[in-house]
Design a protein around this motif. Structure first.
Motif, PDB file in Angstrom:
ATOM      1  N   SER A  13      51.631  33.198  49.568  1.00  0.00           N
ATOM      2  CA  SER A  13      51.208  33.238  48.159  1.00  0.00           C
ATOM      3  C   SER A  13      52.061  34.182  47.330  1.00  0.00           C
ATOM      4  O   SER A  13      52.069  34.106  46.098  1.00  0.00           O
ATOM      5  CB  SER A  13      49.733  33.641  48.054  1.00  0.00           C
ATOM      6  OG  SER A  13      49.532  34.975  48.474  1.00  0.00           O
ATOM      7  N   ARG A  69      50.996  32.413  56.496  1.00  0.00           N
ATOM      8  CA  ARG A  69      49.647  32.938  56.268  1.00  0.00           C
ATOM      9  C   ARG A  69      49.548  34.316  56.895  1.00  0.00           C
ATOM     10  O   ARG A  69      50.142  34.593  57.918  1.00  0.00           O
ATOM     11  CB  ARG A  69      48.611  32.013  56.905  1.00  0.00           C
ATOM     12  CG  ARG A  69      48.563  30.640  56.263  1.00  0.00           C
ATOM     13  CD  ARG A  69      47.451  29.808  56.845  1.00  0.00           C
ATOM     14  NE  ARG A  69      46.158  30.475  56.767  1.00  0.00           N
ATOM     15  CZ  ARG A  69      45.281  30.305  55.777  1.00  0.00           C
ATOM     16  NH1 ARG A  69      45.592  29.510  54.788  1.00  0.00           N
ATOM     17  NH2 ARG A  69      44.124  30.923  55.796  1.00  0.00           N
ATOM     18  N   SER A  92      49.776  43.513  46.210  1.00  0.00           N
ATOM     19  CA  SER A  92      49.329  42.182  46.631  1.00  0.00           C
ATOM     20  C   SER A  92      48.787  41.372  45.458  1.00  0.00           C
ATOM     21  O   SER A  92      48.457  41.920  44.407  1.00  0.00           O
ATOM     22  CB  SER A  92      48.220  42.339  47.681  1.00  0.00           C
ATOM     23  OG  SER A  92      47.709  41.087  48.079  1.00  0.00           O
ATOM     24  N   ASP A  93      48.648  40.064  45.705  1.00  0.00           N
ATOM     25  CA  ASP A  93      47.968  39.192  44.751  1.00  0.00           C
ATOM     26  C   ASP A  93      46.512  38.947  45.172  1.00  0.00           C
ATOM     27  O   ASP A  93      45.761  38.302  44.453  1.00  0.00           O
ATOM     28  CB  ASP A  93      48.716  37.864  44.580  1.00  0.00           C
ATOM     29  CG  ASP A  93      48.844  37.058  45.861  1.00  0.00           C
ATOM     30  OD1 ASP A  93      48.239  37.422  46.887  1.00  0.00           O
ATOM     31  OD2 ASP A  93      49.563  36.042  45.840  1.00  0.00           O
ATOM     32  N   ASN A  95      45.320  37.053  47.387  1.00  0.00           N
ATOM     33  CA  ASN A  95      45.030  35.684  47.808  1.00  0.00           C
ATOM     34  C   ASN A  95      45.019  35.592  49.332  1.00  0.00           C
ATOM     35  O   ASN A  95      45.953  35.094  49.951  1.00  0.00           O
ATOM     36  CB  ASN A  95      46.044  34.713  47.197  1.00  0.00           C
ATOM     37  CG  ASN A  95      45.822  34.546  45.724  1.00  0.00           C
ATOM     38  OD1 ASN A  95      44.709  34.296  45.281  1.00  0.00           O
ATOM     39  ND2 ASN A  95      46.872  34.705  44.944  1.00  0.00           N
ATOM     40  N   THR A  97      42.080  35.744  53.003  1.00  0.00           N
ATOM     41  CA  THR A  97      40.738  35.404  53.481  1.00  0.00           C
ATOM     42  C   THR A  97      39.788  36.604  53.462  1.00  0.00           C
ATOM     43  O   THR A  97      40.208  37.747  53.326  1.00  0.00           O
ATOM     44  CB  THR A  97      40.802  34.879  54.923  1.00  0.00           C
ATOM     45  OG1 THR A  97      41.232  35.951  55.774  1.00  0.00           O
ATOM     46  CG2 THR A  97      41.748  33.684  55.051  1.00  0.00           C
ATOM     47  N   SER A 117      48.166  45.073  41.507  1.00  0.00           N
ATOM     48  CA  SER A 117      47.994  43.625  41.408  1.00  0.00           C
ATOM     49  C   SER A 117      49.297  42.963  40.988  1.00  0.00           C
ATOM     50  O   SER A 117      49.945  43.403  40.038  1.00  0.00           O
ATOM     51  CB  SER A 117      46.896  43.345  40.376  1.00  0.00           C
ATOM     52  OG  SER A 117      46.797  41.981  40.102  1.00  0.00           O
ATOM     53  N   ASP A 121      47.955  34.876  39.069  1.00  0.00           N
ATOM     54  CA  ASP A 121      46.882  34.278  39.876  1.00  0.00           C
ATOM     55  C   ASP A 121      46.209  35.301  40.791  1.00  0.00           C
ATOM     56  O   ASP A 121      45.445  34.930  41.682  1.00  0.00           O
ATOM     57  CB  ASP A 121      47.430  33.126  40.709  1.00  0.00           C
ATOM     58  CG  ASP A 121      48.456  33.561  41.739  1.00  0.00           C
ATOM     59  OD1 ASP A 121      49.029  34.669  41.589  1.00  0.00           O
ATOM     60  OD2 ASP A 121      48.717  32.789  42.673  1.00  0.00           O
ATOM     61  N   ALA A 122      46.453  36.574  40.556  1.00  0.00           N
ATOM     62  CA  ALA A 122      45.890  37.618  41.421  1.00  0.00           C
ATOM     63  C   ALA A 122      44.367  37.584  41.373  1.00  0.00           C
ATOM     64  O   ALA A 122      43.766  37.382  40.321  1.00  0.00           O
ATOM     65  CB  ALA A 122      46.401  38.987  40.991  1.00  0.00           C
ATOM     66  N   ARG A 123      43.779  37.785  42.523  1.00  0.00           N
ATOM     67  CA  ARG A 123      42.313  37.838  42.642  1.00  0.00           C
ATOM     68  C   ARG A 123      41.895  39.308  42.499  1.00  0.00           C
ATOM     69  O   ARG A 123      41.637  40.000  43.473  1.00  0.00           O
ATOM     70  CB  ARG A 123      41.890  37.243  43.975  1.00  0.00           C
ATOM     71  CG  ARG A 123      42.192  35.749  44.055  1.00  0.00           C
ATOM     72  CD  ARG A 123      41.896  35.166  45.399  1.00  0.00           C
ATOM     73  NE  ARG A 123      40.501  35.365  45.780  1.00  0.00           N
ATOM     74  CZ  ARG A 123      40.082  35.363  47.045  1.00  0.00           C
ATOM     75  NH1 ARG A 123      40.937  35.179  48.030  1.00  0.00           N
ATOM     76  NH2 ARG A 123      38.810  35.538  47.327  1.00  0.00           N
TER      77      ARG A 123
END
Length: 149
Positions: A13, A69, A92-93, A95, A97, A117, A121-123
């Motif tokens: 990602s 992944r 990180s973004d 994205n 688990t 971030s 599309d970062a969570r």
């Protein structure tokens, strides 16, 4: 001496060109911080974490392969190897688990954790959970993020 683990998310990602450029910008910024008097008491251990774990020994020759992944194994390894490090900076973004989020929470349990971030599309809600103070920093807030540790 303040010891900070820097973890760069190198999962698939993060493979987008704009995210790669942001990561290079941040790592260059950390390199510059290391030369400033204010941060002269800081030691940074750099890891690329994604499909495989990569510890970077030579800050002048950083090469990350952004693909695949991410799993939790590398995070457990960092926790065992870097026990004396009291701070964690995650780039990180977000994205990943729920298992990965929980592994970050475990890694940061006894450490102050700041998160930067990356990407539109970062969570941010996931990243906020990982951060010690529930704060997620923008790319332009690198110095503030390091100071928070």
């Amino acid at each position: 001496m303040k010891k900070i683990i820097v973890i760069v998310d190198t999962s698939g990602s993060m493979a987008e060109d704009d995210k790669n450029a942001v990561v290079r910008y941040l790592l260059s910024g950390i390199g510059n911080l290391r030369e400033k008097e204010e941060f002269s008491d800081c030691f940074f251990a750099l890891y690329g974490w994604g499909e495989a774990l990569q510890k970077v020994e030579d800050w002048g020759n950083i090469r990350f392969a952004f693909s695949g992944r991410s799993g939790t194994g590398g995070l457990e390894e960092i926790g065992k190897e870097e026990k004396e490090y009291g701070s964690l900076l995650l780039i990180s973004d977000g994205n990943f688990t729920e298992d990965v989020k929980n592994a970050f929470l475990k890694l940061g349990r006894d450490r102050r954790t700041a998160v930067i971030s990356v990407g539109m599309d970062a969570r941010r809600s996931v990243l906020r959970e990982i951060s010690t103070k529930g704060e997620v920093f923008a790319v332009t807030e690198l110095v503030t993020a390091v100071r928070s540790l």
